[in-house]
Design a protein around this motif. Structure first.
Motif, PDB file in Angstrom:
ATOM      1  N   GLU A 194      -2.301   1.084   4.191  1.00 45.87           N
ATOM      2  CA  GLU A 194      -2.507   2.031   3.094  1.00 45.87           C
ATOM      3  C   GLU A 194      -2.206   3.462   3.529  1.00 45.87           C
ATOM      4  N   TYR A 195      -1.372   4.125   2.746  1.00 44.85           N
ATOM      5  CA  TYR A 195      -0.941   5.510   2.947  1.00 44.85           C
ATOM      6  C   TYR A 195      -0.014   5.709   4.148  1.00 44.85           C
ATOM      7  N   SER A 196       0.452   4.636   4.769  1.00 49.26           N
ATOM      8  CA  SER A 196       1.391   4.790   5.879  1.00 49.26           C
ATOM      9  C   SER A 196       2.792   5.078   5.364  1.00 49.26           C
ATOM     10  N   ASP A 197       3.487   5.940   6.086  1.00 54.89           N
ATOM     11  CA  ASP A 197       4.887   6.272   5.811  1.00 54.89           C
ATOM     12  C   ASP A 197       5.740   5.414   6.745  1.00 54.89           C
TER      13      ASP A 197
ATOM     14  N   LYS B  31      -3.224  -3.064  12.456  1.00 52.12           N
ATOM     15  CA  LYS B  31      -4.635  -2.710  12.241  1.00 52.12           C
ATOM     16  C   LYS B  31      -5.112  -3.237  10.886  1.00 52.12           C
ATOM     17  N   SER B  32      -4.370  -4.146  10.263  1.00 56.79           N
ATOM     18  CA  SER B  32      -4.665  -4.794   8.985  1.00 56.79           C
ATOM     19  C   SER B  32      -3.978  -4.096   7.828  1.00 56.79           C
ATOM     20  N   ILE B  33      -3.874  -4.804   6.712  1.00 56.31           N
ATOM     21  CA  ILE B  33      -3.322  -4.237   5.483  1.00 56.31           C
ATOM     22  C   ILE B  33      -4.343  -3.337   4.802  1.00 56.31           C
ATOM     23  N   SER B  34      -5.551  -3.845   4.599  1.00 54.21           N
ATOM     24  CA  SER B  34      -6.504  -3.122   3.752  1.00 54.21           C
ATOM     25  C   SER B  34      -7.409  -2.145   4.504  1.00 54.21           C
TER      26      SER B  34
ATOM     27  N   VAL C 206       5.511  -3.377  -7.153  1.00 51.24           N
ATOM     28  CA  VAL C 206       4.140  -2.851  -7.173  1.00 51.24           C
ATOM     29  C   VAL C 206       3.766  -2.495  -5.743  1.00 51.24           C
ATOM     30  N   TYR C 207       2.658  -1.805  -5.584  1.00 50.20           N
ATOM     31  CA  TYR C 207       2.246  -1.407  -4.242  1.00 50.20           C
ATOM     32  C   TYR C 207       1.873  -2.648  -3.438  1.00 50.20           C
ATOM     33  N   PRO C 208       2.500  -2.873  -2.269  1.00 54.15           N
ATOM     34  CA  PRO C 208       2.188  -4.057  -1.456  1.00 54.15           C
ATOM     35  C   PRO C 208       0.713  -4.068  -1.063  1.00 54.15           C
TER      36      PRO C 208
END
Length: 384
Positions: free
Chosen positions: A100-103, A120-123, A374-376
């Protein structure tokens, strides 16, 4: 009779549903004659290869956690990109990144700079109990799918992603290492130790029973052949209280005292350097360094110090394990050719606004591939 025969498949199906997945075999005490490098190592403070401490490279393992964005990448460029060890090879680091929020264009940049990309996980969601109680399927969706996601959106080789770290350093016991093996990963670096700090615990495999203390339960008890543990050896703060990461110490030096922080880092480093030279962990979050300029200056001074030492090398976790599998003395290690990275292309694309399944928020996402629909997220790593 005919009815009974027709019911047999249904009964068998119900019985099968009631049978739990067989547990991994309980790990037995390590047999050093059977457990041999490069594929197996007993959990131990002994130096790999039977080397003497004076002949052993002192590895400094610098890791950064969480999302990669424009703000923290500016710090990484300033502090790291130009650094070399005394053998003139590029100094290494490992980034354990959540989604989340990674570029992803900047993750691609870190990879091309020669740094290791870990998971470090998706969520990275709260509460911590989510990770403690997570089952195999949940962790596969968080980590195995993240490996695919990272390779896809950052356009880096999936084979280059070999390590993971659990959010909040919270493992799920045996399930964490079952997922590690299933996802084609090599090691986990979530397991902290406060009992094996002087001398420190070297990386080892889970073929056999671990001697490592369980600071944050549950810890693995099963035999998982070939799965490596890179222990997070604790620091000790000013009250001699252990802490897994410098930002979590109970009694750290004053955040405005550069000299005290420099001495704090050196003191913890010397516990390794003057003992069995187990890898010394610099486990940091970038925000912590950026928030306190005196801490950042002390951090820079410490990196300058270790980069100048002839027997000390700032490397990635992957580099540490490569040496542990094939331990060679300092003199030989210094002569090894410097590693190079085949650059991974990135056609930078800004995607958005993207709707998300887990929140009403919309996201914008910089990445190196086609934009997702959609957002992965967990269960939909490609955003289809």
């Amino acid at each position: 009779m005919r009815l009974a025969l027709l019911l047999l498949p249904l009964v068998a199906s119900v019985v099968a549903d009631l049978v739990e997945e067989p547990e991994l075999p309980l790990a037995e005490p390590c047999d050093e004659e059977k457990c041999q490098l490069p594929s197996c190592r007993c959990s131990s403070v002994s130096i790999p290869g039977g080397l003497q401490a004076r002949d052993t490279p002192q590895f400094v393992l610098l890791t950064f956690d969480n999302a990669v964005d424009t703000i923290n990448t500016a710090t990484y460029r300033n502090l790291l990109y130009w650094r070399t060890n005394s053998n003139q090879c590029k100094a290494g680091a490992t980034f354990f990144i959540n989604h989340e929020y990674s570029d992803y264009t900047l993750i691609n940049e870190l990879y091309n700079q020669g740094y290791e990309i870990g998971l470090k996980s998706i969520s990275h969601q709260t509460p911590q109990d989510y990770w403690r109680d997570a089952d195999y399927e949940t962790l596969m969706a968080e980590f195995a799918d993240q490996k695919k996601m990272m390779a896809h959106f950052a356009n880096i080789p999936e084979s280059a992603i070999t390590g993971m770290r659990s959010p909040f350093l919270q493992m799920a016991g045996n399930e964490t290492y079952k997922v590690l093996a299933s996802a084609g990963l090599t090691y986990d670096s979530s397991w902290s130790t406060i009992a094996y700090t002087d001398p420190g615990l070297w990386p080892y495999t889970l073929d056999y029973e671990s001697i490592q203390d369980c600071v944050t339960a549950p810890c693995p008890t099963a035999s998982v052949p070939g799965a490596w543990v890179v222990p997070m050896i604790a620091w000790f703060d000013l009250l001699n209280i252990p802490c897994a990461m410098a930002s979590s110490c109970f009694a750290p030096p004053d955040y405005e005292d550069e000299e005290a922080w420099f001495k704090f880092m050196v003191t913890n480093f010397e516990r390794h350097y003057l003992s069995n030279r187990a890898p010394f962990g610099l486990f940091f979050n970038e925000w912590f360094i950026r928030a306190y300029p005196p801490v950042q200056r002390a951090f820079v001074r410490f990196l300058d110090l270790i980069n100048e030492l002839n027997d000390t090398f700032m490397v990635s976790a992957k580099d540490v394990l490569e040496w542990v599998r094939d331990p060679i003395p300092i003199d030989e290690y210094r002569k090894k050719p410097c590693k190079t990275v085949q650059e991974a292309a990135c056609r930078s694309t800004l995607c958005g606004p993207l709707s998300a399944s887990h929140t009403e928020l919309v996201y914008y996402m910089s990445q190196c591939n086609q934009c997702p629909s959609v957002y992965p997220w967990v269960g939909n790593p490609y955003g289809l």
